[in-house]
Design an enzyme around this catalytic site. Structure first.
Site, PDB file in Angstrom:
ATOM      1  N   TRP A 103       0.719  -1.199  -0.090  1.00 56.09           N
ATOM      2  CA  TRP A 103       0.184   0.187   0.001  1.00 56.09           C
ATOM      3  C   TRP A 103       0.786   1.414   0.015  1.00 56.09           C
ATOM      4  O   TRP A 103       0.503   2.349  -0.716  1.00 56.09           O
ATOM      5  CB  TRP A 103      -0.903   0.023   1.287  1.00 56.09           C
ATOM      6  CG  TRP A 103      -2.072  -0.947   0.965  1.00 56.09           C
ATOM      7  CD1 TRP A 103      -2.255  -2.134   1.920  1.00 56.09           C
ATOM      8  CD2 TRP A 103      -3.011  -1.112   0.072  1.00 56.09           C
ATOM      9  NE1 TRP A 103      -3.297  -2.875   1.304  1.00 56.09           N
ATOM     10  CE2 TRP A 103      -3.821  -2.335   0.182  1.00 56.09           C
ATOM     11  CE3 TRP A 103      -3.230  -0.360  -1.100  1.00 56.09           C
ATOM     12  CZ2 TRP A 103      -4.842  -2.637  -0.647  1.00 56.09           C
ATOM     13  CZ3 TRP A 103      -4.454  -0.665  -1.835  1.00 56.09           C
ATOM     14  CH2 TRP A 103      -4.987  -1.749  -1.692  1.00 56.09           C
ATOM     15  N   ASP A 171      -1.683   6.976   6.126  1.00 56.97           N
ATOM     16  CA  ASP A 171      -2.768   5.961   5.618  1.00 56.97           C
ATOM     17  C   ASP A 171      -3.020   5.043   6.708  1.00 56.97           C
ATOM     18  O   ASP A 171      -2.201   3.971   7.161  1.00 56.97           O
ATOM     19  CB  ASP A 171      -2.272   5.237   4.469  1.00 56.97           C
ATOM     20  CG  ASP A 171      -3.415   4.237   4.047  1.00 56.97           C
ATOM     21  OD1 ASP A 171      -4.243   4.086   4.697  1.00 56.97           O
ATOM     22  OD2 ASP A 171      -2.996   3.390   3.013  1.00 56.97           O
ATOM     23  N   LYS A 195     -12.403  -1.509   7.036  1.00 57.76           N
ATOM     24  CA  LYS A 195     -11.822  -2.444   7.578  1.00 57.76           C
ATOM     25  C   LYS A 195     -12.240  -2.342   9.200  1.00 57.76           C
ATOM     26  O   LYS A 195     -12.719  -3.353   9.639  1.00 57.76           O
ATOM     27  CB  LYS A 195      -9.960  -2.147   7.549  1.00 57.76           C
ATOM     28  CG  LYS A 195      -9.233  -1.977   6.370  1.00 57.76           C
ATOM     29  CD  LYS A 195      -9.343  -2.753   5.400  1.00 57.76           C
ATOM     30  CE  LYS A 195      -8.851  -2.717   3.996  1.00 57.76           C
ATOM     31  NZ  LYS A 195      -7.870  -1.912   3.420  1.00 57.76           N
TER      32      LYS A 195
HETATM   33  C1  LIG Z   1      -7.394  -1.463   2.264  1.00 61.49           C
HETATM   34  C2  LIG Z   1      -6.040  -0.457   2.222  1.00 61.49           C
HETATM   35  C3  LIG Z   1      -6.106   0.382   1.294  1.00 61.49           C
HETATM   36  C4  LIG Z   1      -7.067   0.551   0.030  1.00 61.49           C
HETATM   37  O1  LIG Z   1      -8.306   1.137   0.285  1.00 61.49           O
HETATM   38  P1  LIG Z   1      -9.508   1.140  -0.714  1.00 61.49           P
HETATM   39  O2  LIG Z   1     -10.373   1.891   0.070  1.00 61.49           O
HETATM   40  O3  LIG Z   1      -9.812  -0.109  -1.438  1.00 61.49           O
HETATM   41  O4  LIG Z   1      -8.987   1.977  -1.821  1.00 61.49           O
HETATM   42  C5  LIG Z   1      -4.935   1.260   1.424  1.00 61.49           C
HETATM   43  N1  LIG Z   1      -4.104   1.460   2.340  1.00 61.49           N
HETATM   44  C6  LIG Z   1      -4.389   0.289   3.281  1.00 61.49           C
HETATM   45  C7  LIG Z   1      -3.281   0.218   4.320  1.00 61.49           C
HETATM   46  C8  LIG Z   1      -5.329  -0.728   3.147  1.00 61.49           C
HETATM   47  O5  LIG Z   1      -5.470  -1.762   4.307  1.00 61.49           O
END
Ligand SMILES: *Cc1c(COP(=O)(O)O)cnc(C)c1O
Length: 359
Positions: A103, A171, A195
């Site tokens: 990511w 993030d 999540k």
């Molecule tokens: C799931 C995830 C993403 C992607 O998220 P989307 O909402 O599908 O764009 C980005 N960064 C991390 C750390 C994630 O776990």
């Protein structure tokens, strides 16, 4: 309502009480005579939901509502990979990125479409099986970007790097509101809700007002933090239902002891599972090699004997455990145990790990 033991990495398990209340609101929200799916995003009923969600998020994070703004956007965390540099990089400036896996690499790639993204630390040489050391942060960077929890690789920052005066951007998609941290250290946090705190379709951005003031002003409206902040997230139609569920999940979290209470539950689940993995080193190999770097919410591991993978999954399925397959990029297994994943489920999984190891 039948419930399997849901290890899905995202979209993921939500609290049963929240699902029940959301289900009832899909029929009628309070006594509005309308479904939550039918209300206007400019109506009083939505305004109340929006304010509740903002206040509860800021309260749970422990940051001052006078200093931070909450935005609810579409496009997932993946759109934030692009919006962060678009809004925060000025001509000649650069973003300082910490590379901790899939990511964070995606965030770096999107930033490079906008301008200069420099990797100041990386654990790619260790195949992301641990977190890198972050040395002195360059003080001329526009921001430092970290991924607080690496959903695919199973590492998590438990201590935050010091960035001096450089804004820290995170993030936090997979551990947002999953553990207590000093959130005042962040200038900006973004997270897809799916999540820990809601359904897919809504992305939460928490941003310091002083950072908004220096953000680029002349951008396409939909990509501008300043526009979304000025319009209180209703520049266009926001993901109304998602925001509503986020408010319910925050209410549920508060009823469960807030962030400290939720973290205690997450620690308990993680300890149960890592404990059994570590007890059978001849059978299981946790993929994160530094125990302090282990994620509380995504436990990644492999079997020493890879020829038994299908058998492991079949045995889990027989105990109604689903979603354990590791990300396709890394293989192996991943037990995602987000906020709403029950402690009792972790105990049952720990028992399975013992039984499988003995078989
Ligand atoms: C799931 C995830 C993403 C992607 O998220 P989307 O909402 O599908 O764009 C980005 N960064 C991390 C750390 C994630 O776990």
């Amino acid at each position: 309502m039948r419930r399997v033991i849901n290890f899905n990495p995202g979209p993921a398990v939500l609290p049963r009480d929240v699902l029940q209340e959301a289900a009832s609101s899909v029929l009628e929200l309070s006594d509005s005579g309308m479904s939550v799916l039918e209300i206007s995003h400019r109506a009083k009923a939505f305004e109340a939901v929006y304010h509740e969600a903002c206040e509860r998020i800021l309260g749970l994070l422990g940051v001052d509502a006078g200093e931070y703004e909450v935005l609810f956007l579409g496009g997932g965390a993946s759109l934030q990979f692009y919006m962060v540099p678009l809004n925060l990089l000025h001509p000649g400036g650069y973003g300082a990125y910490v590379d901790t896996g899939t990511w964070s690499m995606k965030a770096i790639q999107q930033a490079r479409r906008i301008g200069d993204a420099r990797v100041i630390a990386s654990s790619s040489d260790a195949r992301y099986a641990r977190l890198p050391e972050i040395g002195q942060v360059p003080d001329d960077a526009a921001y430092v970007h970290i991924t607080t929890n690496n959903t695919i690789e199973g590492t998590e920052w438990h201590d935050l790097p010091s960035t001096g005066g450089v804004p820290l951007v995170a993030d936090m998609s997979s551990d947002f509101l999953a553990c207590s941290r000093d959130h005042t250290r962040f200038a900006m946090i973004y997270a897809g809700a799916q999540k820990n705190i809601g359904p897919a379709g809504v992305t939460v951005v928490v941003v310091r007002k002083s950072l908004l003031e220096i953000a680029n002003a002349d951008l396409p409206e939909m990509l501008s933090y300043r526009v979304h902040a000025r319009e209180r997230s209703v520049y266009n139609t926001p993901p109304v239902f998602g925001i509503y569920v986020v408010a319910l999940v925050c209410r549920w979290m508060e009823a469960n002891g807030g962030l400290a209470g939720i973290e205690a539950l997450n620690r308990k689940k993680a300890a149960l599972v890592y404990g059994r993995l570590d007890a059978h080193p001849d059978v299981y190999e946790p993929t994160v090699v530094v125990p302090d770097d282990r994620s509380l919410v995504n436990v990644t591991f492999r079997l020493r004997d890879m020829s038994r993978e299908a058998e492991f999954l079949d045995g889990a399925r027989a105990r109604e455990m689903v979603g354990l397959k590791g990300h396709r990029a890394v293989g192996g297994f991943r037990a995602s145990m987000y906020n709403a994943f029950e402690v009792e489920w972790a105990a049952r999984f720990a028992e399975y790990l013992d039984d499988f190891a003995r078989s």
